[in-house]
Structures are given as C-alpha cells and as structure tokens.
Design a protein around this motif. Structure first.
Motif, PDB file in Angstrom:
ATOM      1  N   MET B   1       0.825  -1.199   0.000  1.00 17.46           N
ATOM      2  CA  MET B   1       0.000   0.000   0.000  1.00 17.46           C
ATOM      3  C   MET B   1       0.864   1.256   0.000  1.00 17.46           C
ATOM      4  O   MET B   1       0.377   2.345   0.243  1.00 17.46           O
ATOM      5  CB  MET B   1      -0.889   0.023   1.250  1.00 17.46           C
ATOM      6  CG  MET B   1      -1.958  -1.059   1.260  1.00 17.46           C
ATOM      7  SD  MET B   1      -3.202  -0.782   0.002  1.00 17.46           S
ATOM      8  CE  MET B   1      -4.171  -2.276   0.210  1.00 17.46           C
ATOM      9  N   SER B   2       2.139   1.069  -0.247  1.00 21.45           N
ATOM     10  CA  SER B   2       2.990   2.243  -0.075  1.00 21.45           C
ATOM     11  C   SER B   2       3.078   3.081  -1.346  1.00 21.45           C
ATOM     12  O   SER B   2       3.514   4.216  -1.295  1.00 21.45           O
ATOM     13  CB  SER B   2       4.388   1.814   0.360  1.00 21.45           C
ATOM     14  OG  SER B   2       4.921   0.949  -0.626  1.00 21.45           O
ATOM     15  N   GLU B  21      -2.691   7.546  -2.053  1.00 26.17           N
ATOM     16  CA  GLU B  21      -2.633   6.113  -2.331  1.00 26.17           C
ATOM     17  C   GLU B  21      -3.783   5.782  -3.269  1.00 26.17           C
ATOM     18  O   GLU B  21      -4.836   6.436  -3.220  1.00 26.17           O
ATOM     19  CB  GLU B  21      -2.794   5.310  -1.029  1.00 26.17           C
ATOM     20  CG  GLU B  21      -1.607   5.422  -0.080  1.00 26.17           C
ATOM     21  CD  GLU B  21      -1.765   4.552   1.166  1.00 26.17           C
ATOM     22  OE1 GLU B  21      -2.549   3.574   1.126  1.00 26.17           O
ATOM     23  OE2 GLU B  21      -1.128   4.863   2.181  1.00 26.17           O
ATOM     24  N   ARG B  23      -5.916   3.610  -3.110  1.00 30.30           N
ATOM     25  CA  ARG B  23      -7.144   3.184  -2.426  1.00 30.30           C
ATOM     26  C   ARG B  23      -7.916   4.345  -1.797  1.00 30.30           C
ATOM     27  O   ARG B  23      -8.991   4.114  -1.255  1.00 30.30           O
ATOM     28  CB  ARG B  23      -6.803   2.177  -1.337  1.00 30.30           C
ATOM     29  CG  ARG B  23      -5.898   2.733  -0.239  1.00 30.30           C
ATOM     30  CD  ARG B  23      -5.715   1.720   0.875  1.00 30.30           C
ATOM     31  NE  ARG B  23      -4.707   2.125   1.841  1.00 30.30           N
ATOM     32  CZ  ARG B  23      -4.487   1.481   2.982  1.00 30.30           C
ATOM     33  NH1 ARG B  23      -5.184   0.409   3.281  1.00 30.30           N
ATOM     34  NH2 ARG B  23      -3.552   1.901   3.809  1.00 30.30           N
ATOM     35  N   TYR B  24      -7.387   5.564  -1.865  1.00 30.44           N
ATOM     36  CA  TYR B  24      -8.104   6.680  -1.229  1.00 30.44           C
ATOM     37  C   TYR B  24      -9.361   7.021  -2.030  1.00 30.44           C
ATOM     38  O   TYR B  24      -9.300   7.228  -3.244  1.00 30.44           O
ATOM     39  CB  TYR B  24      -7.222   7.923  -1.138  1.00 30.44           C
ATOM     40  CG  TYR B  24      -6.131   7.862  -0.086  1.00 30.44           C
ATOM     41  CD1 TYR B  24      -5.871   6.683   0.619  1.00 30.44           C
ATOM     42  CD2 TYR B  24      -5.367   8.978   0.208  1.00 30.44           C
ATOM     43  CE1 TYR B  24      -4.866   6.632   1.573  1.00 30.44           C
ATOM     44  CE2 TYR B  24      -4.365   8.941   1.168  1.00 30.44           C
ATOM     45  CZ  TYR B  24      -4.118   7.762   1.842  1.00 30.44           C
ATOM     46  OH  TYR B  24      -3.132   7.717   2.793  1.00 30.44           O
ATOM     47  N   ASP B  28     -12.482  10.940   0.880  1.00 31.76           N
ATOM     48  CA  ASP B  28     -11.352  11.124   1.796  1.00 31.76           C
ATOM     49  C   ASP B  28     -10.366  12.149   1.247  1.00 31.76           C
ATOM     50  O   ASP B  28      -9.812  12.955   1.989  1.00 31.76           O
ATOM     51  CB  ASP B  28     -10.619   9.789   2.019  1.00 31.76           C
ATOM     52  CG  ASP B  28     -11.356   8.901   3.018  1.00 31.76           C
ATOM     53  OD1 ASP B  28     -12.154   9.430   3.805  1.00 31.76           O
ATOM     54  OD2 ASP B  28     -11.121   7.669   2.991  1.00 31.76           O
ATOM     55  N   ASP B  32      -9.402  15.281   3.266  1.00 32.80           N
ATOM     56  CA  ASP B  32      -8.098  15.284   3.931  1.00 32.80           C
ATOM     57  C   ASP B  32      -7.024  16.026   3.133  1.00 32.80           C
ATOM     58  O   ASP B  32      -6.196  16.722   3.702  1.00 32.80           O
ATOM     59  CB  ASP B  32      -7.620  13.838   4.188  1.00 32.80           C
ATOM     60  CG  ASP B  32      -8.571  13.086   5.116  1.00 32.80           C
ATOM     61  OD1 ASP B  32      -9.350  13.763   5.825  1.00 32.80           O
ATOM     62  OD2 ASP B  32      -8.555  11.847   5.115  1.00 32.80           O
TER      63      ASP B  32
END
Lengths: 753, 167
Positions: B1-2, B21, B23-24, B28, B32
């Motif tokens: 996930m990096s 990332e 997956r965001y 979000d 964020d």
C-alpha cells in the motif's frame, strides 16, 4: 411583537448550508495519531490471548493497547438510574476475561494515519474460547461470566412499581383482557458516526473535541477515571450530526482517546465507521410485555398487571435502568387505571449494549398499552376512540398524581386536556366518516385501515440549569449555557426566548453551548429537557439582566431607580428623556453588564398527544404503505412552531422506521445481520408520507416560567401503536400485530395462522 | 500500500495537486488532502448519500469513487455552491427558509444531489422529486421540509433561468 411563538429561521443554519460546519471528523491537529478499535468477532467467549505481534510490526504503528495496558482504569459508570447491584455488569474500556458481544472492544491500535491503524488492526488476533451465546431476554437468566463470577446472573435488576389494589380490581372485573407483545431492537443511528479528537495541553491536561449531549458530566467522569483533577479535562462540542439519545453518552472510546493523548503527548483522533456504529453504539427498545387488564362492563380499566423484559444487551451502560424505569412509570399513559402493578426485568444478552433512544420506554410501553386498549375495544365491541375516551384522565383531576416515580421524580401530570385533544383529532379526521369510508374501500377489496395511539410524554428533567447572559459593548448579546446542541435548534430557541424577554431582535444574540471551559456546570441536552430547563433559565437570566441594567443605569444617569423604565433593549429616564441602550450601559460600566440565573425543577412536565395512522396493506407482498399520518400534540407553548413541527415530523419518520423497517437481527451464533445500511433499513423519502401536525397550546405547564413543554419525543412515541392498530383494522383482525417492526415476512406469517 | 500517486484534481474551478494512495476514495481526498470538509461521510458504502458531489455535472457518491479515477474531471462540492460574495444559492436559501435541515450533516449531500438533478431536468414534478430525494438518507427531518425546499428552489431556479414574460 412576541418573539416567542414566531416562525424564525434558524440562526445556526448558515455554516451548515455552505459546508463550513465543524463536525468532529473535520478537525485535525498537527502531529495527530489515529486510533482504531479491534472488536470481538464473536458474541460470547472466554478471552484467552490477544496476539498483537504482527500488527505492532506494521509501519506507522505507534502502540497497541489491550486491557492489560490499562492498569486500574475502571469500567464506565452509570450516569442515570443507578440500582444497587448493577455495578458488576458495567463495561470495561477494553474487554477483560470475556467478550460479550460482536463489537466488544478488545484492543486499540494507534498509528500515524487512519489507514495504517486500520491495516494493523486487521492483524490483531484474538484467541477466544467461543461459548453459546444467550440471545433471548425472556429466557431464564444465565451466568454473566461463568468462569470468573459464576454467581452473577444475567438479570442485573428487577424494577417494581405499584399503586392501588390490583388483586381487588381483578376481583371486581367484568372482563379480563391479556396480551403479549414485543418491540424489536432498533436505535437512533445518527447520520454522523461517533468520533473524538483528544488534544493534550500544558501540564498534563487534555481537551476532547467531539463531545455531545452531556459534556459536563462526561468531563467529570473522564477526569475521575483517569485520576485527574477536574480542571485538567475540558470537553468541547462542535457541530453534532444527530443525537437521538445514543450519541454523547460516555463510551469506552472517549476515555481511551483522552488516555492515549496524555500517554503519547500527541493529539489522538478516532472516527467510527458505520459498521462499528451499528454494532458498538447503543442499541435500544427490544422489550417484551405481558399485560393483563381488569375491565369493568363499560370498558374502564380497573387494574393493570404488567410484566416486561428489557434486552439490555451485553453490559449495563451509562443509562443504568433508565429505559425500564421509564417504561414502568409511564406504561399507564393517559389513562386513569387506579390500580397498577409492574415488574420490569432488566436482562442481559450477548448483543450490543442498549441505552436510550428518543422516547425511551415510551415508544415501547405506548405500543403495549395501546395494543391493550385495542384488545379491550375488540373484546367489548367498542369503538377504539370511545374506549380511550372512557379511560382518559379528566381535566378536573389535573395536576394528576400517578403515585409512582420516574427517574427519581414523582410522576405528576402537570396539566392536560386529554379529552379535548381526542375530540379535536376525531373532528380533524372526521373519525366516524373516515372509518366508514375505509370500510367501503375494504368491501371493494382494498386492505385499508386506520389506527390510533394516545400517549403522555415527559420532558424537562431537572434538577437545574445555569445560564449566563452578557451584553457585549460592541452591540451583541452572548448567552452561555451548559446545554448541548445535537442539531435540534437550541441556539434559535434560546435566542428567541432571550430576545422576547429583552425586547430585542434575534440579530446579535450568540448562544454558546457545550464548552466546559466556559461555564462550570451544565446538564446538556437529553430527555427533551433543553427548552424547558435551559429555556426557563434563559428567561430568568434575561429578566435578571434587565434588573441589573436598571441598577447600573440608575448610577450612570444619577437617577432614582424607580424613575427608570426598560423597554426594547433600552433604559429610559422619562424625566430627562435620556436613554441608555444595553450595550451603552455595558460599555460605560466597569465590569460590563451581565446576569445569570439558575432554574431549578423537581418535577418533569408532561406533554401529551395522539398519533393516527391510515395504512394500506398490499396482500401480495404484505408490504404496508402509510397513506396518512397525523400527530396531535399539546406542547403547552411553542417557542418556534416551525421547529416544533420539524421535531415532530422528523421523529415520526424515525418511528415509522421502528414500526415497519428497522431491526437489529442476530443469527443463532449472535452474529449481527444488520451491520450496514443495506441491511438496517432506515426510511427514505419514499417511505415517509407527509406528516400532518396539529400543535396545540391548550395546557401550558404551570411549573416553569414560560409554560413550555418539550417537543423532542412527541413525534415518535405512538407511531408503532398507531400503525399496528391500523394494520389490524386493514386486515380486520384485531390483535393481529403483536410485534414490531411489522415486516412483510412477519405479517405474512401471522396471516397464515 | 505504499505506492502513492501525484494527481491533479479540479474542484469548484480550482486546481489541487495531491499525493494519494490508489485506495483513497474521492471523499477522503476532498476532505483530507483538499481540506474541503463540507462533503460528509455517513456510511462509506454508498447508501446514505451524505458524500454526494458532482463529477462532470453528475451527482455521485464520492465514497464509492477513487480519487485516482477522476483526474481531469470537473468536481463540484457544497463549498462551491454559494456566490463568492456569500450570497446563498437558491437551494441553500430554500433549505434555510423551509427548515430543510436540523443537524445539517446530510445537508451537503442533499444540496448536491438536487443541484445535479435540477440542472439535468429543471422541470421535475413532485413525484420525480420525491424519487430523487429518496436517494439519500436524513435522520432528522423526515424529508418533508427537504422536499418543500427543493420544490421551492426548483421553482426559483426555473424562474431565474427564464426571461421575464412580456407585459
């Protein structure tokens, strides 16, 4: 013109409309870390070991705590309705020895980002010796924690209340009518999940943002639990995305974020996800009633013998026995019922712990009582409105002393014109004609019917509320209160009461609430108390402010106090034609202009109302459609009719959810089957009809200076009762509905009987 | 996930360079990385609609879209609804006038839902409006005042869009 009673637009709306609201998830602090709760995947079992090794090795993980890391941190105590012997059933912040429901917190992971915390939490492994869960509160109690305290059974308390001679009533009765009914497990489910941000300060202090409902009480508890002086803990409320009873109670997560912020010296943020919310935040309702009535030949209830079981879930949380206490005290509702005896069993199961939800103990007991009134009507062949009319407490008996207590206060209905409201509702809907019309439609093949539910609400729980009002030299007024806003419009209501008393407009009145740093005490917002308690204190503080303004003006103007008068924000000295506005006085006087007042009340006030539902059942699907819904409600005095109607309509929608759709279902292993919005079905705009409201001010409360009663819970109280009655009527099967929610599956099964 | 990606988002006409990332979710990321916290998350599984934003004009649940999917799209959020001088959009004004909000948590989602739909079809009848409003969840209002507000706003917006009738 009076500002009380005006349909003012809300003063709190603008930031919420432009996306500038500040809900807890919107807050961030530099260097913050994120908390994620690891929850039990099983309903019941011995907690053998928690393996955190893999999780702790993940990048970004700061720490992982289990119960072993919490030292002597105690369980969450009762805020209300404490009963001797319930202490061992309180919940720890992290589970010890046993897990008791799916969702029971067993560990917390702290990491640099929310994503890292969630990734690592999935790697925490709980070794649990699974045991058979106990899921039926009506079954014989079992051991709460068998290996640890085998003597502790899953019945923490039995409440008993009685008035009059019940046995004698049954001796005289012409009829005995008995029913058994249940209300399903559902709850408030605010659209905003829970959350908290704890920020450490200088010298071992901490401020928690995300507070709601009862910030002052929770502040005291967090300080006590963490062994801190009161001054070391502050709670701060921002915007709150709905309360409904469940939000703002002290939960394990609140204590853990504060403890972690102090331990790590960094801000700690926790935001719950929806699945967690549905399995971890308080559930409610879930009661089963057995009622037996002694009835005279005219349908009057001479005596009521009642037993009920409250499924309180896994632990006894902050509300203690509140729901059962209110159920027992208000079960007789608007009726005389001279002899009454009740046993309320507070039982634990392996489900999510339960607390209060809007009209706690009344949604349920009203459903049970009104089912009973329908059963009496059916047995005696009486009209359903008529049997109620014969049993209502007459106006001549007000104030009506029930001879019982609720939440530690005597139940005294302070005022009410119960018969009058029933007549008004029947006139509004043309009750007889309506029944005839529906009978005609039934004859033509439709399954349509109408039903009623009469209820007494309670509001304005004491003991007291403090309000401070100060006049700002730059032309504004600031009200500081320890009340809380959960979205109900308290700022507008308080501003209207203040403006009405001071004779000013709403502009420039700023209402500050939910900040423990700004006022030393406050009771918050629950039990429909704010308009009555905080509102009365606001009225008294504004009156005191006028007196203070006259005192100060007398000195400033070097005039006799008696020669001054006050009107519309200004002190007048008639002789010299000089005037001083409130802000001029505040600017001129050293120390400014302000006043405070505390309103004290030993008794709750009791509003009352009636719900009427007209439904159509689809015989093919067993779906229930609400064609019409009417709420008649006497609020004593409405501070803002638009807000009152808004409360009623919104609550009615929630009541419809509990009556027809919402239910926390568990499988045999105690796994929750409604842990998402795909399975926990809340009503949408398609399911909620236009709700008609008839708001009356016929019986103002004599026990507060405004005459007000609360609005918060009126719309929900009798929804289940009215819909059940209407479904019976539609299907011409009195007593058919004996459990909520009336889902299609359930209705189909009943129709097969 | 990096693995992380530098992407550029167009939100309310402004450009945001963000590092995310894969997956965001868009929600979000808006909250964020872009600091636009008016878009709320009520369920994160696409039911409640509190996170509704417009993507190229279409109302979309931003919790069900990845940020990396919408590079190059025009995104509109509640923060872009009022005029720069603070004048409320007719939808916002109508929600205020008709008490269409209580706690206000779901409000941005309803505003954006209605905005997208009314742009597409300014002439929605009451049944269509009810159907539309049933897309999102509100736990406070019982929907009645939301329907009234959207009806009023639709009428106001249509009147604004049409030239004044000849005398």
């Amino acid at each position: 013109m009076s500002v009380i009673g005006a349909r003012e637009r809300r003063v709190e709306d603008r930031p919420l409309l432009i996306g500038a609201g500040v809900f807890v998830a919107d807050l961030n602090r530099a260097d913050q870390i994120h908390m994620r709760v690891v929850r039990s995947p099983l309903a019941f079992g011995r907690l053998l070991e928690i393996d955190i090794e893999d999780a702790a090795a993940q990048p970004g993980v700061v720490a992982i705590w289990t119960a072993a890391d919490l030292g002597d941190l105690g369980p969450i105590d009762f805020r209300m309705t404490r009963i001797e012997g319930m202490e061992p059933y309180r919940q720890w912040c992290l589970a010890r020895d046993y897990v008791r429901y799916v969702g029971d917190p067993v560990a917390v992971v702290f990491a640099e980002t929310a994503q890292r915390a969630e990734d690592a939490a999935e790697l925490v492994f709980c070794d649990i010796d699974e045991q058979d869960p106990h899921l039926d509160a009506r079954a014989e109690p079992v051991a709460f924690a068998p290996d640890v305290s085998p003597e502790l059974m899953s019945e923490p308390a039995v409440l008993q209340k009685a008035v009059g001679d019940v046995d004698a009533a049954f001796g005289q009765a012409a009829h005995e009518v008995a029913i058994e009914v249940r209300v399903g497990r559902h709850t408030g489910v605010p659209l905003e999940t829970r959350g908290a941000l704890a920020v450490p300060g200088e010298g071992g202090t901490v401020t928690m943002y995300g507070a709601a409902k009862v910030p002052h009480y929770n502040r005291g508890q967090i300080a006590r639990m963490l062994g801190l002086p009161l001054d070391a803990v502050q709670l701060s409320e921002g915007h709150v995305g709905g309360g409904f009873g469940i939000r703002g109670e002290l939960y394990p997560e609140d204590v853990l974020v504060c403890r972690a912020a102090l331990a790590f010296g960094r801000p700690v943020k926790w935001i719950e996800d929806r699945r967690e919310h549905l399995i971890a935040a308080n559930h409610s309702r879930d009661q089963a009633y057995r009622l037996r009535a002694a009835v005279d030949p005219e349908g009057r209830v001479l005596g009521l013998d009642a037993q009920f079981f409250t499924d309180q879930g896994a632990y006894v949380r902050t509300h203690g026995a509140t729901v059962s206490d209110l159920s027992a005290a208000l079960l007789p509702g608007p009726y005389l019922i001279p002899a009454y005896r009740v046993r309320g069993h507070v039982r634990l199961t392996n489900k999510t712990p339960a607390g209060t939800y809007r009209a706690p103990g009344r949604y349920e007991s009203t459903f049970a009582r009104e089912r009973l009134m329908d059963a009496i009507a059916a047995r005696l062949g009486l009209d359903r409105a008529e049997v109620r009319q014969r049993n209502l407490v007459p106006e001549s008996q007000m104030p009506f002393r029930r001879g019982l207590d609720a939440l530690g206060t005597d139940v005294v209905y302070d005022s009410g014109r119960f018969h009058d409201l029933l007549e008004r509702l029947c006139a509004h809907v043309s009750w007889d004609d309506l029944q005839e019309r529906l009978a005609g439609r039934r004859k033509a093949g439709e399954r349509v019917g109408v039903g009623l539910g009469y209820f007494v609400e309670k509001s304005g729980l004491g003991p007291d509320d403090l309000v401070r009002i100060s006049v700002l030299p730059e032309n504004g007024i600031r009200i500081v209160t320890g009340a809380a806003s959960i979205g109900q419009g308290i700022e507008t209501a308080m501003a209207q009461i203040c403006a009405d008393t001071l004779g000013t407009g709403l502009n420039g009145i700023d209402v500050v609430h939910g900040q423990t740093a700004l006022i030393e005490k406050g009771m918050g917002a629950f039990a429909t108390r704010a308009t009555v308690m905080t509102g009365s204190a606001t009225k008294m503080a504004a009156d005191a402010l006028i007196e203070r303004a006259l005192d100060v003006a007398a000195t400033l103007l070097q005039a006799e106090r008696a020669s001054l008068s006050y009107a519309d924000g200004t002190v007048h000295h008639a002789a010299s034609e000089r005037t001083l506005t409130l802000s001029e006085i505040a600017a001129a006087w050293d120390g400014g202009l302000g006043a405070e007042a505390t309103f004290v009340s030993d008794h709750m006030t009791y509003p009352y109302g009636i719900h009427l539902a007209q439904v159509r059942v689809d015989p093919a699907t067993c779906g229930v459609e609400i064609e019409r819904f009417v709420v008649a409600y006497d609020i004593g005095r409405a501070v803002n009719p638009t807000l009152v109607e808004g409360q009623i309509v919104g609550a009615a929608a929630q009541g419809i959810g509990g009556a027809l759709y919402e239910e926390f279902v568990y499988d045999e292993a105690g796994q929750p089957l409604a842990a998402s919005f795909a399975d926990y079905l809340m009503p949408t705009a398609q399911e909620v009809p236009a709700i008609e409201t008839i708001v009356r001010e016929d019986a103002p409360s004599p026990i507060n200076p405004l005459g007000v009663k609360g609005a918060g819970e009126a719309g929900i109280n009798a929804v289940g009762a009215a819909i059940a009655s209407a479904v019976d009527d539609a299907l011409e099967r009195p007593g058919l509905v004996r459990q909520l929610p009336v889902t299609p599956q359930r209705l189909h099964a009943w129709l097969q009987e | 996930m990096s693995d992380r990606h530098d992407i550029t988002l167009r939100v309310n006409g402004a450009t945001h360079h963000v590092n995310v990332e894969p997956r965001y979710s868009l929600a979000d990321t808006l909250r964020d990385a872009c600091g636009l916290t008016g878009t709320h998350l009520g369920c994160e599984h696409g039911v409640c609609g509190a996170c509704t934003v417009l993507i190229d004009g279409r109302a979309t649940r931003s919790c069900l879209v990845f940020a990396v999917q919408v590079e190059g799209s025009e995104i509109e959020t509640v923060e872009g609804l009022a005029e720069p001088d603070g004048t409320l959009h007719p939808l916002q004004q109508a929600f205020w006038e008709h008490h269409g909000l209580q706690c206000g948590f779901c409000t941005p989602g309803f505003l954006m839902l209605a905005l997208g739909a009314l742009r597409e079809n300014p002439d929605m009848d009451d049944e269509e409006l009810r159907d539309l409003i049933a897309s999102n969840l509100c736990r406070c209002t019982g929907y009645q005042n939301i329907l009234t507000a959207v009806r009023a706003a639709a009428d106001m917006m249509r009147a604004k869009a049409q030239p004044a009738p000849n005398p």
